[in-house]
Design a protein around this motif. Structure first.
Motif, PDB file in Angstrom:
ATOM      1  N   ILE A 132       0.843  -1.183   0.000  1.00 47.05           N
ATOM      2  CA  ILE A 132       0.000   0.000   0.000  1.00 47.05           C
ATOM      3  C   ILE A 132       0.881   1.237   0.000  1.00 47.05           C
ATOM      4  O   ILE A 132       1.780   1.377   0.831  1.00 47.05           O
ATOM      5  CB  ILE A 132      -0.943   0.012   1.224  1.00 47.05           C
ATOM      6  CG1 ILE A 132      -1.862  -1.211   1.169  1.00 47.05           C
ATOM      7  CG2 ILE A 132      -1.746   1.311   1.278  1.00 47.05           C
ATOM      8  CD1 ILE A 132      -2.699  -1.413   2.392  1.00 47.05           C
ATOM      9  N   PHE A 133       0.620   2.129  -0.942  1.00 41.79           N
ATOM     10  CA  PHE A 133       1.349   3.385  -1.054  1.00 41.79           C
ATOM     11  C   PHE A 133       0.350   4.525  -1.059  1.00 41.79           C
ATOM     12  O   PHE A 133      -0.770   4.382  -1.555  1.00 41.79           O
ATOM     13  CB  PHE A 133       2.156   3.428  -2.362  1.00 41.79           C
ATOM     14  CG  PHE A 133       3.280   2.426  -2.414  1.00 41.79           C
ATOM     15  CD1 PHE A 133       4.555   2.777  -2.028  1.00 41.79           C
ATOM     16  CD2 PHE A 133       3.049   1.131  -2.851  1.00 41.79           C
ATOM     17  CE1 PHE A 133       5.579   1.858  -2.070  1.00 41.79           C
ATOM     18  CE2 PHE A 133       4.067   0.201  -2.903  1.00 41.79           C
ATOM     19  CZ  PHE A 133       5.346   0.574  -2.506  1.00 41.79           C
ATOM     20  N   THR A 134       0.753   5.657  -0.524  1.00 42.32           N
ATOM     21  CA  THR A 134      -0.075   6.858  -0.588  1.00 42.32           C
ATOM     22  C   THR A 134       0.630   7.874  -1.482  1.00 42.32           C
ATOM     23  O   THR A 134       1.787   7.678  -1.877  1.00 42.32           O
ATOM     24  CB  THR A 134      -0.285   7.472   0.813  1.00 42.32           C
ATOM     25  OG1 THR A 134       0.967   8.020   1.270  1.00 42.32           O
ATOM     26  CG2 THR A 134      -0.802   6.436   1.802  1.00 42.32           C
ATOM     27  N   THR A 135      -0.043   8.974  -1.745  1.00 43.27           N
ATOM     28  CA  THR A 135       0.578  10.020  -2.578  1.00 43.27           C
ATOM     29  C   THR A 135       1.742  10.681  -1.854  1.00 43.27           C
ATOM     30  O   THR A 135       2.568  11.331  -2.486  1.00 43.27           O
ATOM     31  CB  THR A 135      -0.458  11.082  -2.966  1.00 43.27           C
ATOM     32  OG1 THR A 135      -1.070  11.590  -1.782  1.00 43.27           O
ATOM     33  CG2 THR A 135      -1.514  10.489  -3.892  1.00 43.27           C
ATOM     34  N   ALA A 136       1.859  10.496  -0.554  1.00 44.93           N
ATOM     35  CA  ALA A 136       2.980  11.052   0.205  1.00 44.93           C
ATOM     36  C   ALA A 136       4.221  10.160   0.119  1.00 44.93           C
ATOM     37  O   ALA A 136       5.320  10.587   0.483  1.00 44.93           O
ATOM     38  CB  ALA A 136       2.575  11.253   1.661  1.00 44.93           C
ATOM     39  N   ASP A 137       4.076   8.932  -0.342  1.00 39.11           N
ATOM     40  CA  ASP A 137       5.187   7.988  -0.411  1.00 39.11           C
ATOM     41  C   ASP A 137       5.982   8.146  -1.698  1.00 39.11           C
ATOM     42  O   ASP A 137       5.429   8.494  -2.746  1.00 39.11           O
ATOM     43  CB  ASP A 137       4.668   6.541  -0.342  1.00 39.11           C
ATOM     44  CG  ASP A 137       4.024   6.216   0.985  1.00 39.11           C
ATOM     45  OD1 ASP A 137       4.538   6.677   2.018  1.00 39.11           O
ATOM     46  OD2 ASP A 137       3.004   5.501   0.983  1.00 39.11           O
ATOM     47  N   THR A 178      -3.517   3.590 -13.507  1.00 38.36           N
ATOM     48  CA  THR A 178      -4.628   3.413 -12.578  1.00 38.36           C
ATOM     49  C   THR A 178      -5.402   2.162 -12.983  1.00 38.36           C
ATOM     50  O   THR A 178      -5.177   1.601 -14.060  1.00 38.36           O
ATOM     51  CB  THR A 178      -5.578   4.625 -12.615  1.00 38.36           C
ATOM     52  OG1 THR A 178      -6.180   4.689 -13.915  1.00 38.36           O
ATOM     53  CG2 THR A 178      -4.850   5.919 -12.297  1.00 38.36           C
TER      54      THR A 178
END
Length: 178
Positions: free
Chosen positions: A120-125, A152
């Protein structure tokens, strides 16, 4: 892709074999008021099965020194009881939740692989992963230009690029690159 019911197979039995196991399962679902959800159950469990195959096969391909693997079977087996284990039914026909093209994306002569530290990655990663290519072809890959893209689920390209040819050691066995 056609979404089939597990019980559509009952109609395929036209010879001396009787699909008693399927009839028992169907009747049990009906008795519990779940028969109208059969297609949903079949689809969900089939997609989960495909995800498990993908995970297992890619883990094998990422294992240095592993020279191959064997899958027990890809079709259901009815000979000694019920073993509904396959992506294909007992008649070697699609169950409708996976295509051959989709399976070949992770089980083929040449397969791109990523070594994700997490899922799991977020846009902050920062998305920084090692990439490899498992290649078991008869000949080494020559003059390949390794390209990449991140998309996507709907197919929109978020990022794409090209790696230089040098870091990739295109060989007959697994290739390692960053």
């Amino acid at each position: 892709m056609v979404r089939l019911s597990d019980y559509d197979i009952i109609k395929k039995f036209t010879g001396y074999m009787r699909p008693g196991n399927y009839e028992i399962f169907r009747d049990s679902m009906a008795a519990h008021g779940l028969l109208d959800r059969d297609r949903d159950f079949a689809w969900a469990s089939g997609r989960y099965q495909l995800a498990c195959y993908k995970e297992e096969i890619e883990a094998n391909l990422r294992t240095p020194g592993l020279e191959g693997f064997q899958l027990l079977d890809l079709h259901d087996y009815l000979g000694q009881g019920t073993a509904l284990v396959g992506l294909l039914d007992a008649f070697w026909e699609s169950k409708g939740y996976a295509t051959a093209e989709e399976f070949r994306r992770f089980c083929n002569t040449t397969v791109p692989l990523a070594r994700l530290k997490r899922r799991i990655f977020t846009t902050a990663d920062v998305f920084d992963v090692d990439v490899e290519v498992a290649h078991y072809g008869a000949e080494p890959i020559k003059n390949a230009v390794p390209v990449w893209k991140i998309m996507t689920a709907s197919g929109a390209v978020i990022a794409k690029g090209e790696w230089p040819r040098e870091p990739f050691l295109w060989a007959r066995t697994q290739c390692w690159a960053r």
